[in-house]
Design a protein around this motif. Structure first.
Motif, short mmCIF file in Angstrom:
data_model
loop_
_atom_site.label_atom_id
_atom_site.label_comp_id
_atom_site.label_asym_id
_atom_site.label_seq_id
_atom_site.Cartn_x
_atom_site.Cartn_y
_atom_site.Cartn_z
N THR A 1 15.80 -0.25 -2.87
CA THR A 1 15.10 -1.52 -3.06
C THR A 1 14.93 -2.30 -1.77
O THR A 1 14.04 -3.15 -1.67
N VAL B 1 4.53 -0.24 -6.83
CA VAL B 1 5.26 0.51 -5.80
C VAL B 1 4.50 1.77 -5.41
O VAL B 1 4.44 2.13 -4.23
N MET C 1 7.62 0.02 -1.66
CA MET C 1 8.65 -0.92 -2.07
C MET C 1 8.69 -2.16 -1.18
O MET C 1 8.92 -3.28 -1.66
#
Length: 358
Positions: A66, A323, A328
Motif C-alpha cells: 500500500t 490501481v 497504487m
C-alpha cells in the motif's frame, strides 16, 4: 471543526449514546453470546498465539503493497473470545458516540436506557458470532494510549476455517491481512478518525423536527420526482434530514472504500504469503452468498449485513480498477482529504473519480 471544541452536535451525540445503558448492553450481550466451537485448551492456546503472530507478520507486506504507514510502530492486537468482543464493542460504541459517565437509570429516562441496553445487548450477542476481526479506531491502545486497537475473534475464525475446510494457518494470516489493512489505513491517515466522528455527530444529532414536520417531509419526498434508493438506503433517505442523509452517504462511501481496499490488499498480497489463497477466496465467497434461513435473512437485513457485503464487492471493484489503471501510488491520492473520497456516483464508475481527482 476542531476536535477540542464542544458543539451542539457533540452534546446531541452524547445524549443519544447516553439513552442506552451500555453496562446492561454488555452484560446482556455476554449472557446471550453463544459459546464458540468445541476445542481443547491446547488447540485454543495455539490458535491465540498463531493469530497474534499472523497479525504482526501481516503488517510488513500490507505496508509494502500500500505504501502506507511506513516506519510507524506496529500497534497492539487483541485476540478475544466472543464475550470479550461484546465488552470491547460496547466500550467502542461509547467512545464513538462521545458518551461519558453512566446512563441515567432513574424514572422514564432510566427505563428507556435499560430497554435500549437490552436491545443493544441482543445485537452485540448476534454479531459476536459473526465478526472475524475488527479495527476499532476509537478505543485507546492499552500500551500507548493512542486511538486504535485491532481485535481478532479467535472462536469465530476457528469455526469458519473448520466449516470451509481450509488450511488454518493460511486462513488466519489471510484474515489478518484484511484487518491489518484497516489498521494501516487509519494509522497512516489520522484524519479519517475525525472524519468519522464529524459525520457521526450529524447522524446522531437531534434535528429538532416535530412529528408533523417529519411526516410532511416524508410525504413530500414520496410525491417528488427526485430518484430514491432502494431497500435500506431508501428507508434512510426517507427518515433522515437531507443533512443526515448526506452524512450517511459519506459514511457509506468511506466504508465501501475501506472494505474494498482491504479486500484488494488481501488478494494482492495473498498469492505470495498465503499458499492456498485461491481455495480460501473461492470458499469464502461461496459462504458469503450461501442461502440462509428466513430468520437469518431478516436479521441480516435489519442490521445491514447484506449492505455490508455489497460494500466489499463494490469497493473492491473500484480499487481494482483504479490501481490497475494508475498504480497504487496514484491511487493513494484518495487518502488526501474528505474532498478526495469517492462520491456515490463514482464508486461504480471509477473513471469519474479519476477524472475529478487525478
Amino acid at each position: 471543526m476542531n476536535s477540542n471544541d464542544t458543539t451542539l452536535d457533540q452534546v446531541d451525540a452524547e445524549s443519544i449514546g447516553a439513552r442506552i445503558d451500555w453496562g446492561l448492553a454488555a452484560a446482556t450481550g455476554r449472557r446471550l453470546a453463544r459459546p464458540g466451537p468445541k476445542t481443547t485448551a491446547y488447540t485454543l492456546d495455539a490458535a491465540y498465539a498463531e493469530l497474534a503472530d499472523a497479525a504482526t507478520r501481516a503488517e510488513a507486506p500490507v505496508r509494502e503493497l500500500t505504501g502506507l504507514a511506513d516506519g510507524l510502530r506496529v500497534p497492539t492486537t487483541r485476540i478475544l473470545d466472543r464475550k470479550q468482543w461484546v465488552d470491547a464493542a460496547s466500550r467502542s460504541m461509547q467512545s464513538m458516540l462521545g458518551v461519558s459517565g453512566e446512563a441515567d437509570t432513574s424514572g422514564l429516562a432510566g427505563l428507556s436506557a435499560k430497554a435500549g441496553g437490552v436491545q443493544a445487548g441482543g445485537l452485540l450477542a448476534f454479531l459476536s458470532g459473526a465478526i472475524l476481526g475488527q479495527y476499532d479506531p476509537f478505543t485507546p491502545d492499552p500500551d500507548t494510549g493512542d486511538p486504535g486497537v485491532l481485535m481478532v475473534v479467535a472462536p469465530n475464525i476457528i469455526a469458519v476455517e473448520r466449516s470451509l475446510k481450509v488450511v488454518p494457518s493460511d486462513f488466519r494470516l489471510w484474515v489478518c491481512l484484511h484487518e491489518v489493512t484497516h489498521r494501516v489505513q487509519f494509522s497512516a491517515n489520522p484524519w479519517l478518525r475525525q472524519y468519522m466522528i464529524d459525520n457521526l455527530e450529524i447522524l446522531t444529532s437531534d434535528a429538532g423536527e416535530s412529528t408533523g414536520e417529519i411526516i410532511g417531509r416524508i410525504t413530500e419526498t414520496l410525491r417528488g420526482d427526485k430518484p430514491r434508493e432502494k431497500g435500506v438506503l431508501g428507508a434512510m433517505q426517507l427518515l433522515q434530514t437531507p443533512e443526515q442523509y448526506e452524512a450517511f452517504n459519506r459514511m457509506m462511501m468511506l466504508g465501501t472504500l475501506l472494505e474494498g481496499h482491504a479486500d484488494h490488499v488481501m488478494d494482492a498480497v495473498g498469492p505470495v504469503h498465503v499458499p492456498t489463497v485461491a481455495n480460501i477466496r473461492a470458499a469464502f465467497d461461496k459462504r458469503r452468498t450461501a442461502p440462509r434461513n428466513p430468520i437469518q435473512r431478516i436479521i441480516r437485513a435489519l442490521i445491514g449485513m447484506d449492505a455490508k457485503l455489497a460494500q466489499y464487492i463494490r469497493g473492491k471493484a473500484f480499487v481494482d480498477e483504479v490501481v490497475g489503471a494508475v498504480g497504487m501510488e496514484q491511487f493513494n491520492t484518495i487518502w488526501t482529504s474528505p474532498e478526495t473520497m469517492p462520491r456515490p456516483n463514482e464508486i461504480d464508475e471509477p473513471r469519474l473519480w479519476m477524472q475529478r481527482v487525478l
